[in-house]
Design a protein around this motif. Structure first.
Motif, PDB file in Angstrom:
ATOM      1  N   MET A  49       0.843  -1.169   0.000  1.00  0.00           N
ATOM      2  CA  MET A  49       0.000   0.000   0.000  1.00  0.00           C
ATOM      3  C   MET A  49       0.895   1.241   0.000  1.00  0.00           C
ATOM      4  N   LEU A  50       0.529   2.199  -0.758  1.00  0.00           N
ATOM      5  CA  LEU A  50       1.260   3.447  -0.844  1.00  0.00           C
ATOM      6  C   LEU A  50       0.788   4.377   0.268  1.00  0.00           C
ATOM      7  N   ARG A  51       1.739   4.866   1.015  1.00  0.00           N
ATOM      8  CA  ARG A  51       1.386   5.770   2.111  1.00  0.00           C
ATOM      9  C   ARG A  51       2.043   7.114   1.859  1.00  0.00           C
ATOM     10  N   GLU A  52       1.246   8.139   1.954  1.00  0.00           N
ATOM     11  CA  GLU A  52       1.760   9.476   1.708  1.00  0.00           C
ATOM     12  C   GLU A  52       1.392  10.354   2.899  1.00  0.00           C
ATOM     13  N   ASP A  53       2.399  10.962   3.487  1.00  0.00           N
ATOM     14  CA  ASP A  53       2.151  11.880   4.586  1.00  0.00           C
ATOM     15  C   ASP A  53       1.810  13.249   4.017  1.00  0.00           C
ATOM     16  N   CYS A  54       0.824  13.855   4.580  1.00  0.00           N
ATOM     17  CA  CYS A  54       0.484  15.200   4.141  1.00  0.00           C
ATOM     18  C   CYS A  54       0.055  16.010   5.351  1.00  0.00           C
ATOM     19  N   ALA A  55       0.395  17.239   5.305  1.00  0.00           N
ATOM     20  CA  ALA A  55      -0.014  18.141   6.378  1.00  0.00           C
ATOM     21  C   ALA A  55      -1.369  18.729   6.010  1.00  0.00           C
ATOM     22  N   SER A  56      -2.329  18.549   6.867  1.00  0.00           N
ATOM     23  CA  SER A  56      -3.640  19.135   6.625  1.00  0.00           C
ATOM     24  C   SER A  56      -4.142  19.730   7.929  1.00  0.00           C
ATOM     25  N   GLN A  57      -5.030  20.653   7.788  1.00  0.00           N
ATOM     26  CA  GLN A  57      -5.559  21.338   8.949  1.00  0.00           C
ATOM     27  C   GLN A  57      -7.060  21.500   8.770  1.00  0.00           C
ATOM     28  N   LEU A  58      -7.795  21.274   9.834  1.00  0.00           N
ATOM     29  CA  LEU A  58      -9.241  21.426   9.817  1.00  0.00           C
ATOM     30  C   LEU A  58      -9.611  22.570  10.747  1.00  0.00           C
ATOM     31  N   ASN A  59     -10.260  23.560  10.198  1.00  0.00           N
ATOM     32  CA  ASN A  59     -10.751  24.688  10.995  1.00  0.00           C
ATOM     33  C   ASN A  59     -12.266  24.628  11.009  1.00  0.00           C
ATOM     34  N   VAL A  60     -12.842  24.730  12.183  1.00  0.00           N
ATOM     35  CA  VAL A  60     -14.291  24.707  12.320  1.00  0.00           C
ATOM     36  C   VAL A  60     -14.729  26.032  12.917  1.00  0.00           C
ATOM     37  N   HIS A  61     -15.671  26.672  12.251  1.00  0.00           N
ATOM     38  CA  HIS A  61     -16.227  27.937  12.737  1.00  0.00           C
ATOM     39  C   HIS A  61     -17.701  27.690  13.037  1.00  0.00           C
ATOM     40  N   LEU A  62     -18.114  27.953  14.246  1.00  0.00           N
ATOM     41  CA  LEU A  62     -19.512  27.780  14.620  1.00  0.00           C
ATOM     42  C   LEU A  62     -20.205  29.132  14.619  1.00  0.00           C
ATOM     43  N   ALA A  63     -21.385  29.173  14.065  1.00  0.00           N
ATOM     44  CA  ALA A  63     -22.177  30.403  14.043  1.00  0.00           C
ATOM     45  C   ALA A  63     -23.636  30.044  14.265  1.00  0.00           C
ATOM     46  N   LYS A  64     -24.347  30.882  14.974  1.00  0.00           N
ATOM     47  CA  LYS A  64     -25.768  30.632  15.231  1.00  0.00           C
ATOM     48  C   LYS A  64     -26.630  30.954  14.027  1.00  0.00           C
ATOM     49  N   SER A  65     -26.138  31.860  13.170  1.00  0.00           N
ATOM     50  CA  SER A  65     -26.898  32.240  11.983  1.00  0.00           C
ATOM     51  C   SER A  65     -25.973  32.924  10.989  1.00  0.00           C
ATOM     52  N   LEU A  66     -26.482  33.112   9.785  1.00  0.00           N
ATOM     53  CA  LEU A  66     -25.769  33.836   8.742  1.00  0.00           C
ATOM     54  C   LEU A  66     -26.492  35.156   8.510  1.00  0.00           C
ATOM     55  N   PRO A  67     -25.836  36.169   8.015  1.00  0.00           N
ATOM     56  CA  PRO A  67     -24.466  36.179   7.505  1.00  0.00           C
ATOM     57  C   PRO A  67     -23.442  36.273   8.626  1.00  0.00           C
ATOM     58  N   LEU A  68     -22.231  35.837   8.299  1.00  0.00           N
ATOM     59  CA  LEU A  68     -21.121  35.988   9.225  1.00  0.00           C
ATOM     60  C   LEU A  68     -20.664  37.443   9.208  1.00  0.00           C
ATOM     61  N   PRO A  69     -20.082  37.908  10.294  1.00  0.00           N
ATOM     62  CA  PRO A  69     -19.581  39.286  10.304  1.00  0.00           C
ATOM     63  C   PRO A  69     -18.556  39.493   9.187  1.00  0.00           C
ATOM     64  N   SER A  70     -18.616  40.622   8.512  1.00  0.00           N
ATOM     65  CA  SER A  70     -17.720  40.866   7.380  1.00  0.00           C
ATOM     66  C   SER A  70     -16.384  41.453   7.809  1.00  0.00           C
ATOM     67  N   ASN A  71     -16.269  41.891   9.040  1.00  0.00           N
ATOM     68  CA  ASN A  71     -15.035  42.519   9.490  1.00  0.00           C
ATOM     69  C   ASN A  71     -14.036  41.529  10.100  1.00  0.00           C
ATOM     70  N   VAL A  72     -14.248  40.240   9.888  1.00  0.00           N
ATOM     71  CA  VAL A  72     -13.388  39.203  10.458  1.00  0.00           C
ATOM     72  C   VAL A  72     -12.608  38.515   9.339  1.00  0.00           C
ATOM     73  N   THR A  73     -11.311  38.312   9.556  1.00  0.00           N
ATOM     74  CA  THR A  73     -10.496  37.583   8.594  1.00  0.00           C
ATOM     75  C   THR A  73     -10.628  36.094   8.898  1.00  0.00           C
ATOM     76  N   ARG A  74     -10.969  35.315   7.893  1.00  0.00           N
ATOM     77  CA  ARG A  74     -11.136  33.868   8.106  1.00  0.00           C
ATOM     78  C   ARG A  74     -10.715  33.133   6.838  1.00  0.00           C
ATOM     79  N   PRO A  75     -10.393  31.851   6.981  1.00  0.00           N
ATOM     80  CA  PRO A  75     -10.037  31.068   5.787  1.00  0.00           C
ATOM     81  C   PRO A  75     -11.251  30.820   4.905  1.00  0.00           C
ATOM     82  N   ARG A  76     -10.983  30.299   3.726  1.00  0.00           N
ATOM     83  CA  ARG A  76     -12.048  29.966   2.782  1.00  0.00           C
ATOM     84  C   ARG A  76     -13.020  28.967   3.416  1.00  0.00           C
ATOM     85  N   ILE A  77     -14.290  29.098   3.112  1.00  0.00           N
ATOM     86  CA  ILE A  77     -15.308  28.180   3.623  1.00  0.00           C
ATOM     87  C   ILE A  77     -15.506  27.071   2.595  1.00  0.00           C
ATOM     88  N   ASP A  78     -15.283  25.825   3.015  1.00  0.00           N
ATOM     89  CA  ASP A  78     -15.413  24.681   2.118  1.00  0.00           C
ATOM     90  C   ASP A  78     -16.727  23.930   2.296  1.00  0.00           C
TER      91      ASP A  78
END
Length: 106
Positions: free
Chosen positions: A1-30
């Motif tokens: 089996m081929l094994r490849e190490d990769c660095a990944s990061q999971l960011n979770v943002h919780l919000a009670k409703s949308l829209p999210l505040p526009s004055n906050v810097t955040r990563p792309r939403i996937d």
């Protein structure tokens, strides 16, 4: 089996409703997970209002719905078909679960 190490990061943002505040810097939403508590009509109303703030093109594989409280059907304020129709309307996956019994249905 081929094994490849990769660095990944999971960011979770919780919000009670949308829209999210526009004055906050955040990563792309996937992925957006809309959580509907089947025991609260307010929960469904909040999700429906938040959906208006999501661009239509974002629904293509980047939105899903999670309905909690599915194991206690006698206590539900929202009928299962209501949430099924909502997910179908937005062509998005829907998961039913009961956090107390750890039951998960697709």
């Amino acid at each position: 089996m081929l094994r490849e190490d990769c660095a990944s990061q999971l960011n979770v943002h919780l919000a009670k409703s949308l829209p999210l505040p526009s004055n906050v810097t955040r990563p792309r939403i996937d992925l957006i997970v809309f959580v509907v508590n089947l025991h609260s009509k307010y929960s469904l109303q909040n999700v429906e209002e938040s959906l208006r703030h999501v661009d239509a093109s974002f629904f293509l594989g980047k939105v899903c719905f999670l309905a909690t409280g599915a194991g206690q059907e006698s206590r539900c304020s929202i009928h299962h078909n209501t949430v099924v129709t909502l997910a179908h309307t937005y062509r998005s996956p829907l998961l039913f679960c009961d956090l107390k019994s750890m039951l998960l249905q697709v």
